[in-house]
Write a protein that holds these residues in place. Sequence first.
Motif, PDB file in Angstrom:
ATOM      1  N   ASN A 163       0.549  -1.216  -0.053  1.00 50.36           N
ATOM      2  CA  ASN A 163      -0.251  -0.479  -0.155  1.00 50.36           C
ATOM      3  C   ASN A 163       0.605   0.886   0.376  1.00 50.36           C
ATOM      4  OD1 ASN A 163      -2.032   1.605   2.458  1.00 50.36           O
ATOM      5  ND2 ASN A 163      -2.250   1.675  -0.391  1.00 50.36           N
ATOM      6  N   SER A 164       0.880   1.919  -0.888  1.00 52.25           N
ATOM      7  CA  SER A 164       1.472   3.165  -1.241  1.00 52.25           C
ATOM      8  C   SER A 164       0.820   4.075  -2.398  1.00 52.25           C
ATOM      9  CB  SER A 164       3.099   2.743  -1.769  1.00 52.25           C
ATOM     10  OG  SER A 164       3.928   4.268  -2.414  1.00 52.25           O
ATOM     11  N   PRO A 165       1.157   5.207  -1.539  1.00 49.16           N
ATOM     12  CA  PRO A 165       1.232   6.134  -0.465  1.00 49.16           C
ATOM     13  C   PRO A 165       0.415   5.416   0.853  1.00 49.16           C
ATOM     14  CG  PRO A 165       1.074   7.729  -1.341  1.00 49.16           C
ATOM     15  CD  PRO A 165       0.322   6.816  -2.118  1.00 49.16           C
ATOM     16  N   PRO A 168      -1.742   3.463   7.654  1.00 51.34           N
ATOM     17  CA  PRO A 168      -1.655   4.737   8.130  1.00 51.34           C
ATOM     18  C   PRO A 168      -0.283   5.559   8.759  1.00 51.34           C
ATOM     19  CG  PRO A 168      -1.047   3.045  10.001  1.00 51.34           C
ATOM     20  CD  PRO A 168      -1.414   2.819   8.900  1.00 51.34           C
ATOM     21  N   THR A 169       0.910   5.204   7.486  1.00 51.45           N
ATOM     22  CA  THR A 169       2.159   6.074   8.138  1.00 51.45           C
ATOM     23  C   THR A 169       2.567   6.769   7.633  1.00 51.45           C
ATOM     24  OG1 THR A 169       2.677   4.515   6.407  1.00 51.45           O
ATOM     25  CG2 THR A 169       2.517   3.189   8.267  1.00 51.45           C
ATOM     26  N   GLY A 170       1.455   7.410   6.244  1.00 51.22           N
ATOM     27  CA  GLY A 170       1.986   8.371   4.909  1.00 51.22           C
ATOM     28  C   GLY A 170       2.608   8.010   4.327  1.00 51.22           C
ATOM     29  N   ALA A 171       4.252   6.955   4.176  1.00 50.38           N
ATOM     30  CA  ALA A 171       4.628   6.573   4.019  1.00 50.38           C
ATOM     31  C   ALA A 171       4.594   5.866   1.906  1.00 50.38           C
ATOM     32  CB  ALA A 171       5.972   5.149   4.167  1.00 50.38           C
ATOM     33  N   PHE A 201      -1.931  11.680  -4.024  1.00 50.83           N
ATOM     34  CA  PHE A 201      -1.786  12.466  -2.984  1.00 50.83           C
ATOM     35  C   PHE A 201       0.276  11.739  -2.371  1.00 50.83           C
ATOM     36  CE2 PHE A 201      -6.166  12.445  -2.607  1.00 50.83           C
ATOM     37  CZ  PHE A 201      -6.863  13.574  -3.099  1.00 50.83           C
ATOM     38  N   ILE A 202       0.292  13.051  -2.887  1.00 47.62           N
ATOM     39  CA  ILE A 202       1.863  12.527  -2.712  1.00 47.62           C
ATOM     40  C   ILE A 202       2.747  13.768  -2.772  1.00 47.62           C
ATOM     41  CG2 ILE A 202       4.204  11.319  -3.741  1.00 47.62           C
ATOM     42  CD1 ILE A 202       2.590   8.931  -4.334  1.00 47.62           C
ATOM     43  N   TYR A 203       3.777  14.142  -1.834  1.00 48.39           N
ATOM     44  CA  TYR A 203       4.567  15.293  -1.521  1.00 48.39           C
ATOM     45  C   TYR A 203       5.996  15.059  -1.894  1.00 48.39           C
ATOM     46  CZ  TYR A 203      -0.217  14.872   0.572  1.00 48.39           C
ATOM     47  OH  TYR A 203      -1.484  15.328   1.114  1.00 48.39           O
ATOM     48  N   GLY A 204       6.718  15.264  -2.971  1.00 49.54           N
ATOM     49  CA  GLY A 204       7.528  15.207  -3.436  1.00 49.54           C
ATOM     50  C   GLY A 204       8.749  14.571  -4.117  1.00 49.54           C
ATOM     51  N   LYS A 205       7.513  13.262  -4.008  1.00 47.09           N
ATOM     52  CA  LYS A 205       8.414  11.270  -4.216  1.00 47.09           C
ATOM     53  C   LYS A 205       7.342  11.448  -5.398  1.00 47.09           C
ATOM     54  CE  LYS A 205       9.758   8.485  -2.125  1.00 47.09           C
ATOM     55  NZ  LYS A 205      10.004   7.912  -0.380  1.00 47.09           N
ATOM     56  N   ASN A 206       7.347   9.811  -6.089  1.00 43.62           N
ATOM     57  CA  ASN A 206       6.362   9.236  -6.571  1.00 43.62           C
ATOM     58  C   ASN A 206       6.248   8.343  -6.369  1.00 43.62           C
ATOM     59  OD1 ASN A 206       7.363  12.019  -9.090  1.00 43.62           O
ATOM     60  ND2 ASN A 206       9.553  10.750  -9.269  1.00 43.62           N
ATOM     61  N   ARG A 281      -4.340  18.229  -3.640  1.00 42.79           N
ATOM     62  CA  ARG A 281      -3.523  17.674  -3.300  1.00 42.79           C
ATOM     63  C   ARG A 281      -2.535  19.102  -2.679  1.00 42.79           C
ATOM     64  NH1 ARG A 281      -1.874  15.847  -7.660  1.00 42.79           N
ATOM     65  NH2 ARG A 281      -1.081  17.758  -8.599  1.00 42.79           N
ATOM     66  N   ASP A 282      -2.801  20.824  -3.680  1.00 43.90           N
ATOM     67  CA  ASP A 282      -2.307  21.024  -2.926  1.00 43.90           C
ATOM     68  C   ASP A 282      -2.684  21.389  -0.944  1.00 43.90           C
ATOM     69  OD1 ASP A 282       0.057  21.405  -4.863  1.00 43.90           O
ATOM     70  OD2 ASP A 282      -1.481  22.894  -5.736  1.00 43.90           O
TER      71      ASP A 282
END
Length: 368
Positions: A163-165, A168-171, A201-206, A281-282
């Motif tokens: 599961n990515s993202p 519960p981790t947001g990783a 919903f990803i911030y700074g990664k792919n 997302r922003d």
Amino acid sequence: MVQKFSPRVTGIEISGIRKIFESAGPDSINLGLGQPDFDTPQHIKDAAIRAINEGKTGYTPNTGIPELRSAICRKFKRENGLSYSPDQIIVTAGASEALHIVMQALVSDGDRVLCPDPGFVSYASLATLAGGRPVSIPLTGSLHLNVEKAKSLMEGARMIVINSPGNPTGAVEDKESVRAIVEYADDKGVTVVSDEVYEHFIYGKNHWSAATFGDNVITINATSKTYAMTGWRLGYLAASADIIGQCLKVHQYCQACATSISQYAALAAYDGDQAPVGVMRDEYKVRRDILWKGMSDLGLKFALPEGAFYAFVPMNPALAEKIIAAGVVIVPGTAFGVNAPDYARLSYATSRENLGRALDRIRKIMDE
């Protein structure tokens, strides 16, 4: 008369998330439920209303209306670089049903199903309902998949869920980790189930779809998070033809088809204006930063979440209980498995104002 129930049911509990959410007081600030606080974009609602007015209210093909399955295939190609055909798609009543029918179709009694722990509450329970035996995969210290540990557990397993993202981790898992899991699973004959509902919903990664790296992968997704359509209950799975054929049997008898109106709404979502997704997302990124800074300033240190809309924060259970008692709904780590009892999940899918109020309440507790 004393009723007898299946041990598959008695062996699981109602979700801890729901228990806390439904017991919250009227003045509580909800940082517990993983639900976007945005409204469904207007063009999607308009499509649903149009479908109702046009009388598109009957059963659809079991797999979903052809035009939606084609739109999902275009989405996979455009956003994920994956080539699926419409006959490799089943439209479901949310990602939850997709996960359910996959487990029912593939898992036999006693089969080992590897699940991230901490991880989304449904994985282990659905494996149990299917007669399987869920096996926890511990995460790394940074809350990412422990690839080497996952490999060590794969011998003889039937399935591994990733599961990515992550919830519960947001990783967000990197390309090398996803590739390593998929390729090793393929060598061992283990099917990979990839839950990608938070991909936008990803911030700074792919984002890397697992099916990029192998064929024995089932991709699960939904409109719920991406388009703020949780109540529409519209998800889907994509897989090889042989897997689809068996999953379709379960889907046919438990659901028949996803709601017709939701399917036409989803068609507008995938083929229509994508700008609202970027707006959400922003805004989530701004809220993430507010929550991360606020909690860090209170001495609750944790890695900056990379995706979804959750922070998984180290805190002892006594503090979590005080926060809940003070009217801030959070979810103790015990709801997500056995490996994170000293954590709690906070959702930032709520307004900046609510986040500020919640931080004020938590600050008062920390100052006591």
